[in-house]
Motif scaffolding. Sequence first.
Motif, PDB file in Angstrom:
ATOM      1  N   LEU A  88     -26.009   0.389 125.275  1.00  0.00           N
ATOM      2  CA  LEU A  88     -25.667  -0.939 125.767  1.00  0.00           C
ATOM      3  C   LEU A  88     -25.828  -1.966 124.644  1.00  0.00           C
ATOM      4  N   ASP A  89     -24.696  -2.518 124.202  1.00  0.00           N
ATOM      5  CA  ASP A  89     -24.731  -3.553 123.182  1.00  0.00           C
ATOM      6  C   ASP A  89     -24.676  -4.926 123.857  1.00  0.00           C
ATOM      7  N   ASP A  90     -24.669  -5.991 123.067  1.00  0.00           N
ATOM      8  CA  ASP A  90     -24.674  -7.341 123.623  1.00  0.00           C
ATOM      9  C   ASP A  90     -23.472  -7.591 124.537  1.00  0.00           C
ATOM     10  N   LYS A  91     -22.286  -7.172 124.110  1.00  0.00           N
ATOM     11  CA  LYS A  91     -21.077  -7.371 124.903  1.00  0.00           C
ATOM     12  C   LYS A  91     -21.175  -6.577 126.207  1.00  0.00           C
ATOM     13  N   GLY A  92     -21.666  -5.351 126.127  1.00  0.00           N
ATOM     14  CA  GLY A  92     -21.836  -4.519 127.313  1.00  0.00           C
ATOM     15  C   GLY A  92     -22.869  -5.097 128.265  1.00  0.00           C
ATOM     16  N   ALA A  93     -23.939  -5.695 127.714  1.00  0.00           N
ATOM     17  CA  ALA A  93     -24.985  -6.299 128.545  1.00  0.00           C
ATOM     18  C   ALA A  93     -24.427  -7.477 129.340  1.00  0.00           C
TER      19      ALA A  93
ATOM     20  N   SER B 177     -35.000   4.456 132.706  1.00  0.00           N
ATOM     21  CA  SER B 177     -35.754   5.598 132.182  1.00  0.00           C
ATOM     22  C   SER B 177     -35.095   6.233 130.960  1.00  0.00           C
ATOM     23  N   ARG B 178     -33.798   6.046 130.786  1.00  0.00           N
ATOM     24  CA  ARG B 178     -33.116   6.607 129.607  1.00  0.00           C
ATOM     25  C   ARG B 178     -33.080   5.622 128.444  1.00  0.00           C
ATOM     26  N   LEU B 179     -33.616   4.440 128.659  1.00  0.00           N
ATOM     27  CA  LEU B 179     -33.651   3.411 127.629  1.00  0.00           C
ATOM     28  C   LEU B 179     -34.895   3.627 126.765  1.00  0.00           C
ATOM     29  N   GLU B 180     -34.685   4.038 125.520  1.00  0.00           N
ATOM     30  CA  GLU B 180     -35.805   4.333 124.634  1.00  0.00           C
ATOM     31  C   GLU B 180     -36.284   3.111 123.869  1.00  0.00           C
ATOM     32  N   ILE B 181     -35.357   2.191 123.608  1.00  0.00           N
ATOM     33  CA  ILE B 181     -35.707   0.947 122.921  1.00  0.00           C
ATOM     34  C   ILE B 181     -34.983  -0.194 123.624  1.00  0.00           C
ATOM     35  N   ILE B 182     -35.462  -1.390 123.397  1.00  0.00           N
ATOM     36  CA  ILE B 182     -34.820  -2.559 123.994  1.00  0.00           C
ATOM     37  C   ILE B 182     -34.880  -3.698 122.983  1.00  0.00           C
ATOM     38  N   ASP B 183     -33.789  -4.418 122.834  1.00  0.00           N
ATOM     39  CA  ASP B 183     -33.812  -5.571 121.941  1.00  0.00           C
ATOM     40  C   ASP B 183     -33.960  -6.840 122.778  1.00  0.00           C
ATOM     41  N   SER B 184     -34.147  -7.949 122.099  1.00  0.00           N
ATOM     42  CA  SER B 184     -34.425  -9.197 122.808  1.00  0.00           C
ATOM     43  C   SER B 184     -33.247  -9.637 123.683  1.00  0.00           C
ATOM     44  N   PHE B 185     -32.017  -9.397 123.234  1.00  0.00           N
ATOM     45  CA  PHE B 185     -30.859  -9.822 124.022  1.00  0.00           C
ATOM     46  C   PHE B 185     -30.758  -9.024 125.320  1.00  0.00           C
TER      47      PHE B 185
ATOM     48  N   ILE C  57     -44.008  -1.970 125.397  1.00  0.00           N
ATOM     49  CA  ILE C  57     -44.652  -2.502 124.185  1.00  0.00           C
ATOM     50  C   ILE C  57     -43.734  -3.506 123.490  1.00  0.00           C
ATOM     51  N   THR C  58     -42.450  -3.162 123.386  1.00  0.00           N
ATOM     52  CA  THR C  58     -41.490  -4.061 122.745  1.00  0.00           C
ATOM     53  C   THR C  58     -41.392  -5.383 123.503  1.00  0.00           C
ATOM     54  N   LEU C  59     -41.339  -5.317 124.835  1.00  0.00           N
ATOM     55  CA  LEU C  59     -41.267  -6.545 125.629  1.00  0.00           C
ATOM     56  C   LEU C  59     -42.476  -7.441 125.364  1.00  0.00           C
TER      57      LEU C  59
ATOM     58  N   GLY D  95     -42.799 -11.127 123.356  1.00  0.00           N
ATOM     59  CA  GLY D  95     -43.298 -12.237 124.148  1.00  0.00           C
ATOM     60  C   GLY D  95     -42.493 -12.468 125.413  1.00  0.00           C
ATOM     61  N   LEU D  96     -41.776 -11.441 125.856  1.00  0.00           N
ATOM     62  CA  LEU D  96     -40.943 -11.563 127.051  1.00  0.00           C
ATOM     63  C   LEU D  96     -41.686 -11.018 128.265  1.00  0.00           C
ATOM     64  N   GLU D  97     -41.797 -11.856 129.270  1.00  0.00           N
ATOM     65  CA  GLU D  97     -42.415 -11.436 130.519  1.00  0.00           C
ATOM     66  C   GLU D  97     -41.319 -11.358 131.565  1.00  0.00           C
TER      67      GLU D  97
END
Length: 136
Positions: free
Chosen positions: A26-31, A55-63, A93-95, A99-101
């Motif tokens: 999932l990229d920014d456009k897909g999100a 559950s299949r999401l291994e990493i997450i970016d801020s967007f 951990i990334t969230l 600083g994203l709650e």
Amino acid sequence: MTARPAFAVPILRLGNVLVTSLLNELDDKGAVAFSQELTERIAGEGARGVLIDISRLEIIDSFVARTLMEVTTMARLLGARVIVAGMRPPVAITLVELGLELDGVETAVHAEQGMTALGWHQSQQPPKGALDATAQ
């Protein structure tokens, strides 16, 4: 007819609950497309619950994290209860590091627990006509 993006996120309807799963592709456009489609489906179909399995999401970016927060807020404003299921420790951990709650976002350990919280339960009896594995 509009072509679906290559990484379109499938959204399934089970009664009055929409079920979807986010993937690493999932990229920014897909999100953004996912957010728009999900909110349109909630409003158009009168969904009362949404399960987002990550559950299949291994990493997450801020967007993507911000999009997840926004889509849960929009869903609640449209009258749907949202549960995010299957968060892996690296994503949590990334969230925190970003600083994203996820204020107001309900979570579940896995999709089955989330569906149970939304009022679904697994039948203990096989459907009529199904093979009974215990009888063999």
